[in-house]
Structures are given as C-alpha cells and as structure tokens.
Scaffold this motif. Structure first.
Motif, PDB file in Angstrom:
ATOM      1  N   LEU A  58       1.027  -1.150   0.007  1.00  0.00           N
ATOM      2  CA  LEU A  58      -0.096  -0.054  -0.150  1.00  0.00           C
ATOM      3  C   LEU A  58       0.804   1.212  -0.205  1.00  0.00           C
ATOM      4  O   LEU A  58       1.878   1.457   0.866  1.00  0.00           O
ATOM      5  CB  LEU A  58      -0.888   0.214   1.380  1.00  0.00           C
ATOM      6  CG  LEU A  58      -2.077   1.045   0.985  1.00  0.00           C
ATOM      7  CD1 LEU A  58      -3.294   0.662   2.072  1.00  0.00           C
ATOM      8  CD2 LEU A  58      -1.571   2.311   1.737  1.00  0.00           C
ATOM      9  N   ARG A  59       0.726   2.036  -1.111  1.00  0.00           N
ATOM     10  CA  ARG A  59       1.385   3.441  -1.154  1.00  0.00           C
ATOM     11  C   ARG A  59       0.620   4.441  -0.889  1.00  0.00           C
ATOM     12  O   ARG A  59      -0.536   4.522  -1.740  1.00  0.00           O
ATOM     13  CB  ARG A  59       2.021   3.260  -2.622  1.00  0.00           C
ATOM     14  CG  ARG A  59       3.270   2.519  -2.529  1.00  0.00           C
ATOM     15  CD  ARG A  59       3.829   2.602  -3.968  1.00  0.00           C
ATOM     16  NE  ARG A  59       4.747   1.544  -4.352  1.00  0.00           N
ATOM     17  CZ  ARG A  59       6.129   1.573  -4.022  1.00  0.00           C
ATOM     18  NH1 ARG A  59       6.660   2.518  -3.645  1.00  0.00           N
ATOM     19  NH2 ARG A  59       6.906   0.389  -4.578  1.00  0.00           N
ATOM     20  N   GLY A  60       0.712   5.324  -0.116  1.00  0.00           N
ATOM     21  CA  GLY A  60      -0.102   6.456   0.219  1.00  0.00           C
ATOM     22  C   GLY A  60      -0.747   6.592   1.650  1.00  0.00           C
ATOM     23  O   GLY A  60      -0.290   5.901   2.446  1.00  0.00           O
ATOM     24  N   LEU A  61      -1.448   7.493   1.718  1.00  0.00           N
ATOM     25  CA  LEU A  61      -1.926   8.647   1.032  1.00  0.00           C
ATOM     26  C   LEU A  61      -0.841   9.829   0.633  1.00  0.00           C
ATOM     27  O   LEU A  61      -0.844  10.641   1.844  1.00  0.00           O
ATOM     28  CB  LEU A  61      -3.352   9.363   1.589  1.00  0.00           C
ATOM     29  CG  LEU A  61      -4.439   8.230   1.635  1.00  0.00           C
ATOM     30  CD1 LEU A  61      -5.473   8.580   2.610  1.00  0.00           C
ATOM     31  CD2 LEU A  61      -5.023   8.138   0.072  1.00  0.00           C
ATOM     32  N   HIS A  62      -0.570  10.325  -0.368  1.00  0.00           N
ATOM     33  CA  HIS A  62       0.487  11.133  -0.572  1.00  0.00           C
ATOM     34  C   HIS A  62      -0.004  12.279  -1.382  1.00  0.00           C
ATOM     35  O   HIS A  62      -0.646  12.150  -2.067  1.00  0.00           O
ATOM     36  CB  HIS A  62       1.775  10.570  -1.345  1.00  0.00           C
ATOM     37  CG  HIS A  62       2.301   9.084  -0.937  1.00  0.00           C
ATOM     38  ND1 HIS A  62       2.988   8.330  -1.524  1.00  0.00           N
ATOM     39  CD2 HIS A  62       2.528   8.753   0.537  1.00  0.00           C
ATOM     40  CE1 HIS A  62       3.352   7.341  -0.820  1.00  0.00           C
ATOM     41  NE2 HIS A  62       2.959   7.790   0.425  1.00  0.00           N
ATOM     42  N   TYR A  63       0.733  13.539  -0.917  1.00  0.00           N
ATOM     43  CA  TYR A  63       0.754  14.657  -1.699  1.00  0.00           C
ATOM     44  C   TYR A  63       1.692  15.674  -1.444  1.00  0.00           C
ATOM     45  O   TYR A  63       2.278  15.428  -0.631  1.00  0.00           O
ATOM     46  CB  TYR A  63      -0.855  15.253  -1.310  1.00  0.00           C
ATOM     47  CG  TYR A  63      -1.087  15.749  -0.020  1.00  0.00           C
ATOM     48  CD1 TYR A  63      -1.197  17.202   0.581  1.00  0.00           C
ATOM     49  CD2 TYR A  63      -1.322  14.625   0.930  1.00  0.00           C
ATOM     50  CE1 TYR A  63      -1.225  17.541   1.702  1.00  0.00           C
ATOM     51  CE2 TYR A  63      -1.419  15.386   2.360  1.00  0.00           C
ATOM     52  CZ  TYR A  63      -1.222  16.503   2.803  1.00  0.00           C
ATOM     53  OH  TYR A  63      -1.531  16.895   4.117  1.00  0.00           O
ATOM     54  N   GLN A  64       1.814  16.698  -1.934  1.00  0.00           N
ATOM     55  CA  GLN A  64       2.592  17.749  -1.805  1.00  0.00           C
ATOM     56  C   GLN A  64       1.951  19.288  -1.505  1.00  0.00           C
ATOM     57  O   GLN A  64       1.272  19.389  -2.525  1.00  0.00           O
ATOM     58  CB  GLN A  64       3.576  18.035  -3.178  1.00  0.00           C
ATOM     59  CG  GLN A  64       4.375  16.737  -3.406  1.00  0.00           C
ATOM     60  CD  GLN A  64       5.509  17.254  -4.425  1.00  0.00           C
ATOM     61  OE1 GLN A  64       6.226  16.245  -4.882  1.00  0.00           O
ATOM     62  NE2 GLN A  64       5.494  18.233  -5.261  1.00  0.00           N
ATOM     63  N   ILE A  65       2.321  19.740  -0.436  1.00  0.00           N
ATOM     64  CA  ILE A  65       1.644  20.786   0.012  1.00  0.00           C
ATOM     65  C   ILE A  65       2.091  21.923  -0.801  1.00  0.00           C
ATOM     66  O   ILE A  65       0.918  22.843  -0.953  1.00  0.00           O
ATOM     67  CB  ILE A  65       1.599  20.986   1.768  1.00  0.00           C
ATOM     68  CG1 ILE A  65       0.521  22.149   1.938  1.00  0.00           C
ATOM     69  CG2 ILE A  65       3.183  21.742   1.803  1.00  0.00           C
ATOM     70  CD1 ILE A  65      -0.984  21.319   1.967  1.00  0.00           C
ATOM     71  N   LYS A  66       3.045  22.148  -1.105  1.00  0.00           N
ATOM     72  CA  LYS A  66       3.710  23.324  -2.285  1.00  0.00           C
ATOM     73  C   LYS A  66       3.970  22.446  -3.313  1.00  0.00           C
ATOM     74  O   LYS A  66       4.410  21.135  -3.292  1.00  0.00           O
ATOM     75  CB  LYS A  66       4.744  23.992  -1.666  1.00  0.00           C
ATOM     76  CG  LYS A  66       4.288  24.825  -0.490  1.00  0.00           C
ATOM     77  CD  LYS A  66       5.471  25.841   0.192  1.00  0.00           C
ATOM     78  CE  LYS A  66       4.895  26.709   1.262  1.00  0.00           C
ATOM     79  NZ  LYS A  66       6.010  27.350   1.664  1.00  0.00           N
ATOM     80  N   ASN A  67       3.895  23.048  -4.720  1.00  0.00           N
ATOM     81  CA  ASN A  67       4.351  22.384  -5.843  1.00  0.00           C
ATOM     82  C   ASN A  67       3.517  21.206  -5.907  1.00  0.00           C
ATOM     83  O   ASN A  67       3.636  20.167  -6.480  1.00  0.00           O
ATOM     84  CB  ASN A  67       5.811  21.864  -5.851  1.00  0.00           C
ATOM     85  CG  ASN A  67       6.681  22.918  -5.649  1.00  0.00           C
ATOM     86  OD1 ASN A  67       7.218  23.248  -4.545  1.00  0.00           O
ATOM     87  ND2 ASN A  67       7.052  23.715  -6.722  1.00  0.00           N
TER      88      ASN A  67
END
Length: 181
Positions: A58-67
């Motif tokens: 399981l990969r995640g839950l990912h995000y970039q807060i900037k860019n």
C-alpha cells in the motif's frame, strides 16, 4: 475515449478506446489536446513515474502541500485499488474519498488534479503503476495522511495487513493534515 465523472469534484476516470485483433491491441494512452478538452484546462506534464510493487503493498496517501501535483495514473501490469482524497478546503467534496480498480485489463486511468491526496494497494501478484505529474517531485513539501485513518474509513479491499514503507506508517491523521485552501 470515454470519461466518467467521479463523486469527487474535478477528478475523472478516463477509459481509452482499445482496438484489438488477432495480433494484439492498440490504444492511445495520452493525447494532450484531448486531455485538455476533457479537463477544460491547459495542463502540462513535466514528469513520468513508474513503480512496481508486490501483492499487499500500500502506497499513500501522498501529496505535496507546495508544488502540488496533478496526476494521471494507470496500471500497465496487474491490478490495484486506487484511492483519491479531496484536500481542497473550498471544495464541496473536501474530506471525501473515491476508489476505483485500475488494471492492465480495464486500461482505466484516473485524472487527479492538484489538491488531492493519492494512494493505492496492489491486489495482484505484482503491479506496475505509471503516472504523469504536472509538477516536479519536491520531497520537502511531501506529506502523508495515515492510510487507515478512522475518520476517513477507506475500504482498501485488503485481505490482511498491508506492506507499508516507514514514511507511510508515520502518516498523520486527517484532522491534523495540512490541506489546501
């Protein structure tokens, strides 16, 4: 190309038209002009990524807060359950998630605009996952929400405990996550 709206505002499932015969198949996996027409925006992709994982990863839950990255994701081998979470505070679907099976059999893709967290779990023996991004990877701005946060109640379709990276084990609860305006 067929397009399905999802319960999340601006997030789309895209299914290419596959032409097959006794030799095999052909489909157009990406066309910038058609994509921009579908999304009603002028998105440009700057990076392509390719991962391979085994069953239960399981990969995640990912995000970039900037860019913040928009992502166009698909599976070219195997099957995954793909999950998208709306982190845009101004969105009517803020805090809601959507999941869809992506596989080398159904050829579906998901358009995930900037402002969403993303993750997936591998359901087949192995899966190869490809995604295009609208901004470059910026590890200093990467964030991770806890995959099993009880307030989100995501049904990952797991049969047992997932295999997680250290980063994913340390994800923050949704209520403490940095979100977008």
């Amino acid at each position: 190309m067929r397009v399905e709206k999802t319960p999340l505002e601006d997030c789309l499932v895209i299914e290419p038209i596959v032409y097959g015969d006794s030799r095999g198949f052909f489909y157009e996996s990406f066309n910038q002009k058609k994509f921009n027409e579908l999304t009603k925006a002028d998105w440009r992709f700057v990076q392509d990524n390719h991962s391979m994982s085994g069953r239960g990863v399981l990969r995640g839950l990912h995000y970039q807060i900037k860019n913040a990255q928009g992502k166009l994701v698909r599976v070219v081998r195997g099957e995954v359950f793909d999950v998208v979470l709306d982190l845009r505070k101004s969105s009517p679907t803020f805090g809601k998630w959507f999941g869809v099976l992506l596989s080398s059999e159904n050829n579906k893709q998901v358009w995930i605009p900037p402002g969403f967290a993303h993750g997936f779990v591998v359901l087949s023996e192995q899966a190869e996952f490809l995604y295009k991004t609208t901004d470059f990877y910026a590890p200093e701005h990467e964030r991770c929400i806890l995959w099993n946060d009880p307030t989100l109640n995501i049904d990952w379709r797991l049969s047992g405990e997932p295999i997680l990276s250290e980063k994913d084990k340390l994800g923050v609860p949704f209520v403490r996550a940095e979100v977008y305006p």
